[in-house]
Design a protein around this motif. Sequence first.
Motif, PDB file in Angstrom:
ATOM      1  N   VAL A   4       0.861  -1.175   0.000  1.00 36.08           N
ATOM      2  CA  VAL A   4       0.000   0.000   0.000  1.00 36.08           C
ATOM      3  C   VAL A   4       0.899   1.227   0.000  1.00 36.08           C
ATOM      4  O   VAL A   4       1.656   1.441   0.947  1.00 36.08           O
ATOM      5  CB  VAL A   4      -0.938   0.014   1.227  1.00 36.08           C
ATOM      6  N   MET A   5       0.815   1.988  -1.066  1.00 36.16           N
ATOM      7  CA  MET A   5       1.681   3.148  -1.212  1.00 36.16           C
ATOM      8  C   MET A   5       0.868   4.423  -1.077  1.00 36.16           C
ATOM      9  O   MET A   5      -0.317   4.460  -1.461  1.00 36.16           O
ATOM     10  CB  MET A   5       2.362   3.128  -2.591  1.00 36.16           C
ATOM     11  N   GLN A   6       1.504   5.455  -0.532  1.00 36.71           N
ATOM     12  CA  GLN A   6       0.837   6.741  -0.407  1.00 36.71           C
ATOM     13  C   GLN A   6       1.715   7.823  -1.022  1.00 36.71           C
ATOM     14  O   GLN A   6       2.940   7.788  -0.903  1.00 36.71           O
ATOM     15  CB  GLN A   6       0.593   7.081   1.067  1.00 36.71           C
ATOM     16  N   ILE A   7       1.069   8.785  -1.629  1.00 41.66           N
ATOM     17  CA  ILE A   7       1.755   9.973  -2.122  1.00 41.66           C
ATOM     18  C   ILE A   7       0.955  11.213  -1.773  1.00 41.66           C
ATOM     19  O   ILE A   7      -0.286  11.139  -1.691  1.00 41.66           O
ATOM     20  CB  ILE A   7       1.992   9.914  -3.655  1.00 41.66           C
ATOM     21  N   CYS A  23      -3.789   7.104  -1.760  1.00 40.59           N
ATOM     22  CA  CYS A  23      -3.406   5.776  -1.293  1.00 40.59           C
ATOM     23  C   CYS A  23      -3.694   4.775  -2.407  1.00 40.59           C
ATOM     24  O   CYS A  23      -4.796   4.780  -2.965  1.00 40.59           O
ATOM     25  CB  CYS A  23      -4.238   5.467  -0.045  1.00 40.59           C
ATOM     26  N   ASN A  24      -2.713   3.936  -2.744  1.00 39.34           N
ATOM     27  CA  ASN A  24      -2.883   2.947  -3.810  1.00 39.34           C
ATOM     28  C   ASN A  24      -2.424   1.575  -3.353  1.00 39.34           C
ATOM     29  O   ASN A  24      -1.318   1.422  -2.837  1.00 39.34           O
ATOM     30  CB  ASN A  24      -2.086   3.362  -5.051  1.00 39.34           C
ATOM     31  N   SER A  25      -3.301   0.592  -3.584  1.00 43.37           N
ATOM     32  CA  SER A  25      -3.001  -0.785  -3.214  1.00 43.37           C
ATOM     33  C   SER A  25      -2.685  -1.609  -4.450  1.00 43.37           C
ATOM     34  O   SER A  25      -3.245  -1.388  -5.519  1.00 43.37           O
ATOM     35  CB  SER A  25      -4.197  -1.400  -2.486  1.00 43.37           C
ATOM     36  N   SER A  26      -1.791  -2.587  -4.271  1.00 45.52           N
ATOM     37  CA  SER A  26      -1.456  -3.472  -5.384  1.00 45.52           C
ATOM     38  C   SER A  26      -2.551  -4.518  -5.605  1.00 45.52           C
ATOM     39  O   SER A  26      -2.574  -5.181  -6.646  1.00 45.52           O
ATOM     40  CB  SER A  26      -0.114  -4.159  -5.117  1.00 45.52           C
ATOM     41  N   THR A  27      -3.443  -4.675  -4.629  1.00 47.85           N
ATOM     42  CA  THR A  27      -4.520  -5.655  -4.746  1.00 47.85           C
ATOM     43  C   THR A  27      -5.852  -5.020  -4.340  1.00 47.85           C
ATOM     44  O   THR A  27      -5.886  -4.008  -3.648  1.00 47.85           O
ATOM     45  CB  THR A  27      -4.261  -6.873  -3.858  1.00 47.85           C
ATOM     46  N   SER A  73      -8.523   8.266  -1.150  1.00 48.12           N
ATOM     47  CA  SER A  73      -7.940   9.581  -0.922  1.00 48.12           C
ATOM     48  C   SER A  73      -8.538  10.217   0.312  1.00 48.12           C
ATOM     49  O   SER A  73      -9.662   9.906   0.719  1.00 48.12           O
ATOM     50  CB  SER A  73      -8.139  10.486  -2.142  1.00 48.12           C
ATOM     51  N   LEU A  74      -7.756  11.114   0.894  1.00 46.50           N
ATOM     52  CA  LEU A  74      -8.189  11.934   2.028  1.00 46.50           C
ATOM     53  C   LEU A  74      -7.917  13.383   1.653  1.00 46.50           C
ATOM     54  O   LEU A  74      -6.780  13.727   1.302  1.00 46.50           O
ATOM     55  CB  LEU A  74      -7.420  11.557   3.287  1.00 46.50           C
ATOM     56  N   PHE A 100      -0.753  -1.334   6.492  1.00 50.67           N
ATOM     57  CA  PHE A 100      -0.677   0.116   6.520  1.00 50.67           C
ATOM     58  C   PHE A 100       0.123   0.646   5.349  1.00 50.67           C
ATOM     59  O   PHE A 100       1.086   0.030   4.887  1.00 50.67           O
ATOM     60  CB  PHE A 100      -0.040   0.591   7.834  1.00 50.67           C
ATOM     61  N   GLY A 101      -0.290   1.820   4.893  1.00 50.11           N
ATOM     62  CA  GLY A 101       0.429   2.500   3.843  1.00 50.11           C
ATOM     63  C   GLY A 101       1.692   3.160   4.367  1.00 50.11           C
ATOM     64  O   GLY A 101       1.996   3.110   5.566  1.00 50.11           O
ATOM     65  N   THR A 102       2.406   3.780   3.456  1.00 49.35           N
ATOM     66  CA  THR A 102       3.685   4.401   3.787  1.00 49.35           C
ATOM     67  C   THR A 102       3.512   5.744   4.497  1.00 49.35           C
ATOM     68  O   THR A 102       4.451   6.249   5.088  1.00 49.35           O
ATOM     69  CB  THR A 102       4.502   4.599   2.512  1.00 49.35           C
ATOM     70  N   GLY A 103       2.326   6.320   4.443  1.00 50.35           N
ATOM     71  CA  GLY A 103       2.026   7.543   5.181  1.00 50.35           C
ATOM     72  C   GLY A 103       2.370   8.824   4.437  1.00 50.35           C
ATOM     73  O   GLY A 103       3.270   8.859   3.594  1.00 50.35           O
TER      74      GLY A 103
END
Lengths: 110, 114
Positions: A4-7, A23-27, A73-74, A100-103
């Motif tokens: 789970v990646m966040q940007i 927030c983006n998940s690979s699954t 998204s937030l 958890f995502g990368t934050g």
Amino acid sequence: GQQVMQIPQYQHVQEGEDFTTYCNSSTTLSNIQWYKQRPGGHPVFLIQLVKSGEVKKQKRLTFQFGEAKKNSSLHITATQTTDVGTYFCAGSLGTDKLIFGTGTRLQVFP
Amino acid sequence: GAGVSQTPSNKVTEKGKYVELRCDPISGHTALYWYRQSLGQGPEFLIYFQGTGAADDSGLPNDRFFAVRPEGSVSTLKIQRTERGDSAVYLCASSPAGRGVGYTFGSGTRLTVV
């Protein structure tokens, strides 16, 4: 494994400006939760999204869950200094376990 | 209790030593989770319990890590032969039965291996 990646990783804004973290998940996820962690503190639960395309609001915070249930998204409108902290998304694949995502660390300048 | 309690709040240990970290969840919460968080990173899943049994321990990094929850309440995370790379904040969280409810985290134990 699931990621789970966040940007962005960091965001500095002037008080009153808007802020968005993605927030983006690979699954595909069964649900997604959002947490806020103040500097030196522990994560605090904000909200859960379950349905595809779901949108929820909490005062100045708007949360969205993507149609494919792989992204979220937030958005914070008119940031305040009390919004400072790191925002984490956390996804579930159908069990109680969260990844958890990368934050995204938000800094708000007065 | 009113919240999730973790003890100790800080632990400094020498490389190679054994440590135990304790978590006392919210009364009535059947699910209990252990995560660890390194500086600037998101919480990394270690293990979670439903009642007394480990429902998923896929996040334990190796066999030096072990966790128990013998009576379905308090849990202990045990780390043998500690290494400097084990240094992190170990977070415990609990939630009520069933899916779809947010975690309540404790304040964490900051483990430093020197």
